[in-house]
Design an enzyme around this catalytic site. Structure first.
Site, PDB file in Angstrom:
ATOM      1  N   ARG A 263     -44.713 -17.566   1.071  1.00 15.07           N
ATOM      2  CA  ARG A 263     -45.101 -16.462   1.942  1.00 15.07           C
ATOM      3  C   ARG A 263     -46.299 -15.738   1.349  1.00 15.07           C
ATOM      4  O   ARG A 263     -46.293 -15.367   0.180  1.00 15.07           O
ATOM      5  CB  ARG A 263     -43.937 -15.471   2.113  1.00 15.07           C
ATOM      6  CG  ARG A 263     -42.698 -16.124   2.723  1.00 15.07           C
ATOM      7  CD  ARG A 263     -41.575 -15.141   2.947  1.00 15.07           C
ATOM      8  NE  ARG A 263     -40.385 -15.825   3.434  1.00 15.07           N
ATOM      9  CZ  ARG A 263     -39.241 -15.211   3.732  1.00 15.07           C
ATOM     10  NH1 ARG A 263     -39.126 -13.903   3.564  1.00 15.07           N
ATOM     11  NH2 ARG A 263     -38.208 -15.916   4.165  1.00 15.07           N
ATOM     12  N   ARG A 278     -40.924  -9.583  -5.853  1.00 14.46           N
ATOM     13  CA  ARG A 278     -41.729  -9.967  -4.686  1.00 14.46           C
ATOM     14  C   ARG A 278     -42.704 -11.064  -5.097  1.00 14.46           C
ATOM     15  O   ARG A 278     -43.628 -10.829  -5.873  1.00 14.46           O
ATOM     16  CB  ARG A 278     -42.491  -8.757  -4.121  1.00 14.46           C
ATOM     17  CG  ARG A 278     -43.204  -9.053  -2.810  1.00 14.46           C
ATOM     18  CD  ARG A 278     -43.821  -7.801  -2.221  1.00 14.46           C
ATOM     19  NE  ARG A 278     -42.822  -6.847  -1.782  1.00 14.46           N
ATOM     20  CZ  ARG A 278     -42.243  -6.861  -0.580  1.00 14.46           C
ATOM     21  NH1 ARG A 278     -42.564  -7.797   0.294  1.00 14.46           N
ATOM     22  NH2 ARG A 278     -41.347  -5.941  -0.255  1.00 14.46           N
ATOM     23  N   GLU A 350     -32.436  -6.619  -1.425  1.00 13.27           N
ATOM     24  CA  GLU A 350     -32.000  -7.522  -0.353  1.00 13.27           C
ATOM     25  C   GLU A 350     -32.019  -8.967  -0.852  1.00 13.27           C
ATOM     26  O   GLU A 350     -33.040  -9.443  -1.355  1.00 13.27           O
ATOM     27  CB  GLU A 350     -32.914  -7.382   0.857  1.00 13.27           C
ATOM     28  CG  GLU A 350     -32.579  -8.349   1.982  1.00 13.27           C
ATOM     29  CD  GLU A 350     -33.766  -8.636   2.877  1.00 13.27           C
ATOM     30  OE1 GLU A 350     -33.893  -9.795   3.332  1.00 13.27           O
ATOM     31  OE2 GLU A 350     -34.582  -7.723   3.108  1.00 13.27           O
ATOM     32  N   SER A 353     -30.510 -11.933   4.696  1.00 17.61           N
ATOM     33  CA  SER A 353     -30.523 -11.387   6.050  1.00 17.61           C
ATOM     34  C   SER A 353     -29.838 -12.399   6.941  1.00 17.61           C
ATOM     35  O   SER A 353     -30.210 -13.580   6.932  1.00 17.61           O
ATOM     36  CB  SER A 353     -31.953 -11.146   6.544  1.00 17.61           C
ATOM     37  OG  SER A 353     -32.498  -9.981   5.974  1.00 17.61           O
ATOM     38  N   ARG A 392     -34.224 -12.721  -6.522  1.00 17.97           N
ATOM     39  CA  ARG A 392     -33.574 -11.407  -6.641  1.00 17.97           C
ATOM     40  C   ARG A 392     -32.108 -11.539  -7.034  1.00 17.97           C
ATOM     41  O   ARG A 392     -31.560 -10.670  -7.713  1.00 17.97           O
ATOM     42  CB  ARG A 392     -33.706 -10.639  -5.322  1.00 17.97           C
ATOM     43  CG  ARG A 392     -35.126 -10.161  -5.048  1.00 17.97           C
ATOM     44  CD  ARG A 392     -35.203  -9.370  -3.774  1.00 17.97           C
ATOM     45  NE  ARG A 392     -36.563  -8.905  -3.523  1.00 17.97           N
ATOM     46  CZ  ARG A 392     -36.911  -8.197  -2.468  1.00 17.97           C
ATOM     47  NH1 ARG A 392     -36.000  -7.878  -1.545  1.00 17.97           N
ATOM     48  NH2 ARG A 392     -38.158  -7.812  -2.304  1.00 17.97           N
TER      49      ARG A 392
END
Length: 423
Positions: A263, A278, A350, A353, A392
């Site tokens: 990404r 990140r 997070e 999702s 993470r």
């Protein structure tokens, strides 16, 4: 993709529900309805012109049978033919415009989703585990990693620039063990079929998942081959049955895959840039289900439970959050986030999702199902969830289970995969 027929008959409701997302999509809906109205008028006009051409053709045949002149009718027929060609060109243009506008519209939020502009309106559904009380100041994962030699962020910068990680020695082994642990759990205990997909996909696959054209700037594209690096294995798993008609008796289909995720993270400079929080490339185990429409919300709760099981076995405190209309992803009708507590950075991170996209992706992929033995075709529902994402997860694992001397005591359920008690 939304159903144009539904939008046509519920324009006000469509705009009101999209307005809750706070993205200004109401103007897109107005443009869409205007183009759709023009398109339907063109289609009606073409039908009338073709009927007229048929009528004139019959009249020409009648006159020729009586050996009467028909030059005036032939001239009229040629004019009608030119009008049809002109209208057909406009019809094709309008069909493309309508489709392009539909591809830009996000999914409609489910009525159970809290209305709000951003994460402030999210609702915590439940939590698990009690954050540990330390007898020493807990270190952030990047300090643990440096002490234990688990990853080398400087080397990653040397190789690829900022936003990348390099795992070394026991860190690489830990990364691999976590992936195996999650894949085995979802296959053996949760009934998923493991897929090892290509890590590059065609543009139409990204359109089918909802990532294109909306998020082209976030994806890595290889122009020479017109292929896209996976931002998530969801693209590959959701598209496995694109353009197919599935028997409803075969549903649900449950797929799990490991993949690296790429990404560009455009516009996120300066956000959570320390350590592993990140990255432009990270690893993830992804869950996807294809279900009958009436079963998809039950399946959503199931996917959330499957992701939670990973965190419970790893003994990491977490919370489940129902996202608001303004915080949900583009394709989601309803979405839960799983956030783990990371004591070293003092934040909730997070790691998953889980979303029900209803028939949003299926319409883009033309993925349908049919009842047995016979019945009306309808679009499947698709769901996805991270089961879960690294790194993470690794950051939270290291921070929650750290010892004062820098070692990390691994949870008992995971030790067999690492073959050691401590990292």
């Amino acid at each position: 993709m939304l159903d144009i027929h539904w939008i046509r008959h519920h324009p006000q409701e469509t705009q009101e529900r999209l307005k809750t997302r706070g993205r200004g999509d109401e103007e897109l809906v107005r443009r869409l309805l205007h183009r759709d109205e023009e398109l339907r008028a063109i289609i009606h006009s073409v039908e009338e012109l073709r009927a007229k051409r048929n009528q004139v053709s019959r009249e020409i045949g009648f006159r020729r049978g009586k050996e009467e002149p028909s030059e005036d009718l032939l001239k009229e027929m040629r004019a009608v033919g030119r009008a049809i060609e002109e209208q057909e060109r406009r019809r094709q243009q309008l069909e493309t415009e309508v489709k392009d506008l539909l591809l830009l519209l996000p999914n409609l939020p489910h009525p159970s989703v809290p209305v709000g502009a951003d994460a402030e309106a999210n609702r915590t559904i439940r939590s698990w585990g009690i954050p540990r009380e330390f007898s020493f100041p807990p270190k952030p994962h990047w300090e643990i990693g440096e002490i234990r030699g688990l990853f080398d962020l400087r080397a990653a910068v040397k190789l690829a620039g900022s936003g990348f990680a390099l795992f070394r020695g026991e860190g690489a082994r830990l990364q691999r063990a976590l992936i195996r642990f999650m894949l085995d759990l979802h296959v053996r205990e949760h009934g998923y079929t493991e897929i090892w997909p290509p890590f590059l996909v065609r543009g139409e696959v990204a359109v089918g998942s909802g990532h294109l054209p909306k998020f082209a700037e976030e994806m890595y594209h290889i122009p020479a081959d017109d292929l896209y690096l996976l931002p998530t294995a969801e693209l590959a798993l959701a598209n496995l049955h694109r353009e197919e008609i599935l028997r409803e008796s075969s549903l649900p289909l449950r797929y799990v895959a490991y993949s690296p995720c790429f990404r560009r993270e455009a516009g996120s400079a300066g956000k959570d840039t320390r350590g592993l929080l990140r990255l432009h490339q990270f690893e993830k185990v992804e869950l996807v289900q294809i279900t009958r429409p009436e079963n998809s919300y039950e399946a959503l709760e199931e996917i959330v439970h499957h992701a939670e099981t990973v965190l419970q076995l790893l003994r990491i405190p977490y919370r489940v959050t129902l996202l608001s209309t303004g915080d949900m992803g583009f394709g989601a009708a309803k979405c839960y986030d799983l956030e783990v507590w990371a004591p070293g950075v003092g934040a909730w991170l997070e790691v998953s999702s889980c979303s029900n996209l209803e028939d949003f992706q299926a319409r883009r992929m033309n993925l349908r199902c049919k009842p047995d033995p016979a019945g009306k075709l309808r679009y499947c529902h698709t769901l996805n969830g991270s089961g879960t994402a690294l790194p993470r997860l690794m950051a939270a694992l290291l921070e929650n289970h750290q010892e004062q001397d820098g070692r990390v005591l691994l949870p008992e359920a995971f030790r067999a995969y690492y073959a050691k008690e401590f990292v």
